[in-house]
Design an enzyme around this catalytic site. Sequence first.
Site, short mmCIF file in Angstrom:
data_model
loop_
_atom_site.label_atom_id
_atom_site.label_comp_id
_atom_site.label_asym_id
_atom_site.label_seq_id
_atom_site.Cartn_x
_atom_site.Cartn_y
_atom_site.Cartn_z
N ARG A 223 -4.38 68.25 54.75
CA ARG A 223 -5.51 67.89 53.91
C ARG A 223 -6.50 67.06 54.73
O ARG A 223 -6.11 66.24 55.57
CB ARG A 223 -5.04 67.11 52.67
N HIS A 271 -11.47 75.80 56.61
CA HIS A 271 -10.47 75.76 55.53
C HIS A 271 -10.06 77.17 55.11
O HIS A 271 -10.10 77.54 53.93
CB HIS A 271 -11.01 74.98 54.32
#
Length: 308
Positions: A223, A271
């Site tokens: 993350r 991402h």
Amino acid sequence: MHILYKSDPRRGALWQQWLAQHAPDIHLHLWPDIGDPLAVEMLIAWQPPEKLMATFPNLQALLSVGAGADQFDLAALPPDLPVVRMIEPGLTQGMVEYVTFAVLGIHRDMVRYLQQQREASWQAHSVTPAAARRVGVMGLGELGQAALRQLVSLGFDCAGWSRTSRQLDGVRCFHGAAQLGDFLACCDILVCLLPLTAETRGLLNRDLFAQLPPGAALVQAGRGAQLNHADLLAALDSGRLGAAVIDVTDPEPLPPSHPFWRHPAVWLTPHIASQTQNESAVAALLENLRRYQRGEPMIGLIDRARGY
């Protein structure tokens, strides 16, 4: 059963069609067409709407469309509302592919060769056997275990670290804060697949990098908020770290002026390491809905105390 979907509308339309064919008793409404709010039993979303329970007072569960649920503000949700993350083969396979690509790219010096290409420099470097390259994965959940199985099959010397004790074939396993330093010391390539919690926020920082072998590399697919950007840049510029492959950042996207875009030792991806695959994901969703109807625990249920 009345289900509400609030995420990518194209995916939602495909899921709606698939469920209509395979589970006609389940009615999937696509945001903002919520139907009767009193009838909504499940919400599938990346970010839920404000005043969730006031709008949907009979909501029985909140389901994430992704592999994590840390984007939800758990403190703002009723403590007894089940929160479920997505576990499906497509997500897992995507992460295995990305981690394998990143580790092999670092292992075979592709970050350096890409920079040499830009400089029109034809220079070969020695190749280290996979068995002599130590790869460590932080996070031994579904994704971490799958990635390690692939890395072991390629002959890498593999280690894993998790909050609690795990045992994996062919992997030296470490756990807890007391064993973190020993784990980091044996990581030529460190792969982060940890969820975002209070303990992992900012974890990838100067102190952690200092415990890695000199010249080690980082693969960050956990993350964004786990990584201290300034500390990583300092470690790369000083030679403490040799390379970094980064798929998640905070913020996303990075501003055009951010050094990661142009740093010669950084590979940056937007991402994309692991993405929900439509058909396998909706099949996994249906399995969870059937488990709910049978009164069985849903797969991917979040432990509120741990945050994942």
